[in-house]
Design a protein around this motif. Structure first.
Motif, PDB file in Angstrom:
ATOM      1  N   ARG A  29      13.993  65.360   6.205  1.00  0.00           N
ATOM      2  CA  ARG A  29      13.308  66.199   5.234  1.00  0.00           C
ATOM      3  C   ARG A  29      11.789  65.989   5.288  1.00  0.00           C
ATOM      4  O   ARG A  29      11.006  66.946   5.234  1.00  0.00           O
ATOM      5  N   THR A  30      11.377  64.744   5.404  1.00  0.00           N
ATOM      6  CA  THR A  30       9.944  64.458   5.447  1.00  0.00           C
ATOM      7  C   THR A  30       9.330  64.973   6.740  1.00  0.00           C
ATOM      8  O   THR A  30       8.243  65.554   6.733  1.00  0.00           O
ATOM      9  N   ALA A  73       8.920  68.650   6.437  1.00  0.00           N
ATOM     10  CA  ALA A  73       7.854  69.002   5.491  1.00  0.00           C
ATOM     11  C   ALA A  73       6.468  68.845   6.105  1.00  0.00           C
ATOM     12  O   ALA A  73       5.538  69.572   5.772  1.00  0.00           O
ATOM     13  N   THR A 121      18.686  66.528   2.544  1.00  0.00           N
ATOM     14  CA  THR A 121      17.945  67.270   3.584  1.00  0.00           C
ATOM     15  C   THR A 121      17.443  68.611   3.074  1.00  0.00           C
ATOM     16  O   THR A 121      16.436  69.106   3.544  1.00  0.00           O
ATOM     17  N   ILE A 131       2.654  49.215   7.436  1.00  0.00           N
ATOM     18  CA  ILE A 131       1.967  49.828   6.308  1.00  0.00           C
ATOM     19  C   ILE A 131       1.486  48.693   5.421  1.00  0.00           C
ATOM     20  O   ILE A 131       2.301  47.914   4.923  1.00  0.00           O
ATOM     21  N   SER A 143       8.427  44.978   1.384  1.00  0.00           N
ATOM     22  CA  SER A 143       8.914  46.016   2.286  1.00  0.00           C
ATOM     23  C   SER A 143       9.137  47.310   1.521  1.00  0.00           C
ATOM     24  O   SER A 143       9.266  47.318   0.310  1.00  0.00           O
ATOM     25  N   PHE A 144       9.151  48.390   2.281  1.00  0.00           N
ATOM     26  CA  PHE A 144       9.456  49.686   1.714  1.00  0.00           C
ATOM     27  C   PHE A 144      10.814  50.134   2.209  1.00  0.00           C
ATOM     28  O   PHE A 144      11.223  49.783   3.308  1.00  0.00           O
ATOM     29  N   ASN A 145      11.475  50.933   1.429  1.00  0.00           N
ATOM     30  CA  ASN A 145      12.630  51.643   1.926  1.00  0.00           C
ATOM     31  C   ASN A 145      12.184  52.496   3.114  1.00  0.00           C
ATOM     32  O   ASN A 145      11.065  52.990   3.149  1.00  0.00           O
ATOM     33  N   SER A 173      12.853  55.448   3.950  1.00  0.00           N
ATOM     34  CA  SER A 173      12.469  56.826   3.622  1.00  0.00           C
ATOM     35  C   SER A 173      11.011  56.871   3.164  1.00  0.00           C
ATOM     36  O   SER A 173      10.277  57.815   3.472  1.00  0.00           O
ATOM     37  N   VAL A 174      10.582  55.828   2.458  1.00  0.00           N
ATOM     38  CA  VAL A 174       9.192  55.742   2.021  1.00  0.00           C
ATOM     39  C   VAL A 174       8.275  55.403   3.199  1.00  0.00           C
ATOM     40  O   VAL A 174       7.232  56.021   3.399  1.00  0.00           O
ATOM     41  N   ALA A 189       7.823  58.434   5.375  1.00  0.00           N
ATOM     42  CA  ALA A 189       6.966  59.438   4.740  1.00  0.00           C
ATOM     43  C   ALA A 189       5.497  59.032   4.834  1.00  0.00           C
ATOM     44  O   ALA A 189       4.637  59.840   5.191  1.00  0.00           O
ATOM     45  N   LEU A 190       5.206  57.767   4.542  1.00  0.00           N
ATOM     46  CA  LEU A 190       3.827  57.292   4.595  1.00  0.00           C
ATOM     47  C   LEU A 190       3.271  57.398   6.016  1.00  0.00           C
ATOM     48  O   LEU A 190       2.156  57.858   6.227  1.00  0.00           O
ATOM     49  N   TYR A 212       2.859  61.098   7.095  1.00  0.00           N
ATOM     50  CA  TYR A 212       1.729  61.712   6.403  1.00  0.00           C
ATOM     51  C   TYR A 212       0.410  61.288   7.043  1.00  0.00           C
ATOM     52  O   TYR A 212      -0.405  62.114   7.449  1.00  0.00           O
TER      53      TYR A 212
END
Lengths: 242, 242
Positions: free
Chosen positions: B72-73, B76, B98, B173, B181-183, B185-186, B189-190, B193
């Motif tokens: 999805r990210t 987008a 999705t 990141i 840590s990030f998930n 999905s995050v 996305a980061l 982007y």
């Protein structure tokens, strides 16, 4: 700054430094003597990156997963304060998602959006709402020359009309595909990343906490990092944090 | 460019423009005559932002929620290709997440990470893995002067040793809090982007699809946006998409 505290003299020098900075005092000695130096060091490193220059306001974010994800992301980027106005659901962030991020944050519960935004504006913040409609500026154009609140609304209906009318402006994360929206956990992560990265570079010392707030926060963190049994012991000796 | 197709002469001019660009041909006329002009316009606008300059490789991302969130990210942000090497779980992205993003993407399933990375390198990509260990550069230092693959590994164990040894480098990141840590999905996305924003500005026309790829993708999108009944009708008339 990022020295490892391997040798005893390094530990000693580090503790002296923190005393000079006023983070460790004679008054709090019973507390900090119970904490491993490397733990004190870790908390000190995080403290040095903490900010109130950027803050988050959640309006009616109802999903416990999303509530938790926003807290976790805010914490990871060093954002200390999260302001909360509940919607239909209570505020009960999912513990599996927060990974205890919330215990290091300062959560501010507000009775309604008017009070929340009013209080923040009086403290000198500009308020920018995440919004998919007309007039929203691209995230990267959001000017961070003054303290900024990022406002996120409900998963389905977005920020309320009232919030929109009170906010200083709205922003959008530019999207280029067929997908027209992000989950709020993703939107919040993107916005916090972009805004903190830029503010950290632009705002100078204003980005970081002033000495008295550093001290208060560090003492609070020391207190809560203690084993509950030790906390109880200290309380029985008449010690309370602040 | 972002004209609304309100008046008939606007529609006519738009369709003529797409014919001149080679996106609509006499051969595909039976297809595009079945699609609302505003739908054709929407697909055209998205096509104009599509990129293969940045792409994603998922290695053993097992959670259907995470698989879906990455698709999805990517969609987008206009990233057309997603490469997949499965782990323990099958690749079956959650449809609720999705939002049908996957139907606009080109998914490339690869038998193993060696093949996946080898193929991408032969196509001229540099491969950067999301990695929390030694030697990882901050995301914002990731140089996008050449086509770049962002590689994400398993939710628990991260990217494999093999992937690390084959990658051109690793990125992280930057995190400033206790949360370490990030998930995924995050994180995805980061990274998407940041990297697409910079590459869009730096890579010029190389960022976007070349004419022949634009045509092929547009025809594919037109075909699948048709109602299945209409597709069947066209197939019975001997029409098939490429």
């Amino acid at each position: 700054m990022k020295v490892m505290l391997v040798e005893e003299r390094e530990v000693k020098a580090f503790l002296e430094q923190l005393q000079q900075e006023g983070l460790l005092t004679e008054q709090t000695r019973p507390v900090w003597e119970m904490i491993l130096p490397k733990r004190l060091k870790r908390m000190y490193d995080v403290l040095n990156e903490r900010t109130r220059y950027i803050t988050v306001l959640m309006e009616a974010v109802d999903d416990p997963h999303n509530q938790a994800a926003v807290l976790r992301t805010a914490e990871a980027f060093g954002v200390q304060d999260v302001h909360i106005v509940t919607g239909k659901a209570p505020f009960s962030p999912n513990r599996l998602v927060t990974r205890y991020a919330d215990q290091w944050l300062t959560l501010h519960r507000k009775p309604d959006i008017e009070t929340a935004i009013g209080d923040l504006k009086r403290q000198g913040y500009q308020v920018y709402a995440s919004y998919l409609g007309e007039g929203a500026i691209p995230l990267s154009d959001l000017n961070v020359s003054k303290p900024t609140v990022l406002l996120f609304g409900n998963e389905h209906s977005g920020v309320s009309e009232e919030a929109l009318s009170l906010a200083d402006g709205t922003f959008i994360i530019p999207m280029y595909g067929f997908v027209q929206s992000f989950n709020i956990s993703v939107a919040a992560a993107l916005a916090l990343y972009d805004v903190t990265e830029r503010a950290r570079r632009q705002a100078g010392t204003r980005y970081y906490l002033p000495p008295e707030e550093r001290k208060a926060l560090y003492e609070q963190w020391m207190w809560q990092t203690l084993h509950p049994r030790i906390r109880k012991q200290l309380e029985q000796q008449g010690y309370t944090v602040r």
